[in-house]
Write a protein that holds these residues in place. Structure first.
Motif, short mmCIF file in Angstrom:
data_model
loop_
_atom_site.label_atom_id
_atom_site.label_comp_id
_atom_site.label_asym_id
_atom_site.label_seq_id
_atom_site.Cartn_x
_atom_site.Cartn_y
_atom_site.Cartn_z
N SER A 67 0.83 -1.21 0.00
CA SER A 67 0.00 0.00 0.00
C SER A 67 0.86 1.25 0.00
CB SER A 67 -0.92 0.00 1.22
OG SER A 67 -1.89 -1.01 1.12
N ILE A 68 1.93 1.23 0.77
CA ILE A 68 2.82 2.39 0.83
C ILE A 68 3.47 2.62 -0.53
CG2 ILE A 68 4.97 3.26 1.83
CD1 ILE A 68 4.14 1.87 4.45
N LEU A 69 3.90 1.55 -1.19
CA LEU A 69 4.50 1.68 -2.52
C LEU A 69 3.50 2.31 -3.50
CD1 LEU A 69 6.37 -1.74 -2.79
CD2 LEU A 69 7.44 0.52 -2.82
N ILE A 70 2.28 1.82 -3.48
CA ILE A 70 1.26 2.32 -4.40
C ILE A 70 0.92 3.78 -4.09
CG2 ILE A 70 -1.15 2.07 -5.12
CD1 ILE A 70 -0.83 -0.95 -4.62
N ASP A 71 0.76 4.08 -2.80
CA ASP A 71 0.35 5.43 -2.41
C ASP A 71 1.47 6.44 -2.64
OD1 ASP A 71 -1.91 6.91 -1.13
OD2 ASP A 71 -0.33 7.45 0.29
N ALA A 72 2.71 6.04 -2.35
CA ALA A 72 3.84 6.95 -2.58
C ALA A 72 4.00 7.24 -4.06
CB ALA A 72 5.12 6.34 -2.02
N ALA A 73 3.80 6.23 -4.90
CA ALA A 73 3.88 6.45 -6.34
C ALA A 73 2.77 7.38 -6.80
CB ALA A 73 3.79 5.11 -7.08
N ALA A 74 1.57 7.22 -6.22
CA ALA A 74 0.44 8.07 -6.60
C ALA A 74 0.67 9.52 -6.20
CB ALA A 74 -0.84 7.54 -5.96
N HIS A 75 1.42 9.75 -5.11
CA HIS A 75 1.65 11.11 -4.62
C HIS A 75 3.01 11.67 -5.04
CE1 HIS A 75 -1.76 9.98 -2.06
NE2 HIS A 75 -1.97 11.28 -1.93
N GLY A 76 3.71 10.94 -5.89
CA GLY A 76 4.97 11.46 -6.42
C GLY A 76 6.11 11.49 -5.43
N THR A 77 6.05 10.67 -4.39
CA THR A 77 7.12 10.66 -3.39
C THR A 77 7.92 9.36 -3.42
OG1 THR A 77 5.54 9.86 -1.72
CG2 THR A 77 5.91 12.25 -1.84
#
Length: 208
Positions: free
Chosen positions: A86-96
């Protein structure tokens, strides 16, 4: 007349399909991380992809070898795997997300191609097993046609006795087991039971 709210809702992502048990396991791991660090900290600072890939792999390996829970805070290892993803997906979605994966199309192709040799080896060993079972059954049927008296008579002929001895010793399970004369040959799906000592009747070696 259909409910207009239902028609509108049917166009939305069906979030209810995510099992609640899985959501709670992931939430437990994320909540553990929130107490250690800050909530959604991966959105505030750049994070490397491999940090969470490796963490997910460690938790998955621990689950694979039988550890359901982490040793420090006793959260589910599978929940921690989901949290890392989830962190990988969310970080990618937020550009971080810093994508520091060592990408290799060659390795990806090799993994997919592995399906070919898995199927090939399964087929090869299945055929070998079939041939071995047929050979054992054929030898059993041939020897079964010889009466106990005939076998003992063959012992008087040194050449034939030697050939019979060589054949017997080449068969699995030699010497034969002490079954009663006339014991039915154990078959499984038309083949000799591979766990059976061979031959399954008490013929004595001609050299005895």
């Amino acid at each position: 007349m259909s409910n207009p709210k239902q028609a509108f809702g049917d166009k939305k992502p069906p979030l209810a399909y995510i099992p609640l048990s899985a959501q709670l396991a992931e939430l437990e791991a994320l909540y553990d991380g929130m107490l250690k660090y800050d909530p959604h900290n991966w959105r505030d600072t750049m994070v490397e992809a491999m940090t969470y890939v490796e963490a997910a792999m460690r938790h998955l390996q621990l689950y694979k070898v039988g550890e359901e829970l982490t040793r420090d805070t006793f959260v589910k290892n599978l929940g921690a795997v989901k949290a890392c993803c989830s962190i990988l997906i969310d970080a990618a979605a937020h550009g971080t997300l810093i994508d520091n994966r060592r990408k290799s199309q060659v390795e990806a192709d090799l993994l997919h191609q592995g399906e070919e040799w898995v199927e090939r080896l399964k087929a090869v060993h299945k055929e070998r097993l079939r041939q071995r079972q047929q050979a054992e059954l054929k030898a059993t049927i041939v020897l079964d046609e010889l009466s106990e008296e005939t076998v003992r008579n063959l012992a008087n002929d040194e050449v034939i006795a030697g050939q019979f001895e060589e054949l017997s010793e080449s068969l699995p399970g030699y010497p034969p087991n002490p079954a009663e004369v006339g014991t039915p040959i154990p078959l499984v799906d038309g083949f000799l039971d591979p766990g059976t000592r061979f031959p399954p009747w008490p013929y004595e070696s001609p050299s005895a």
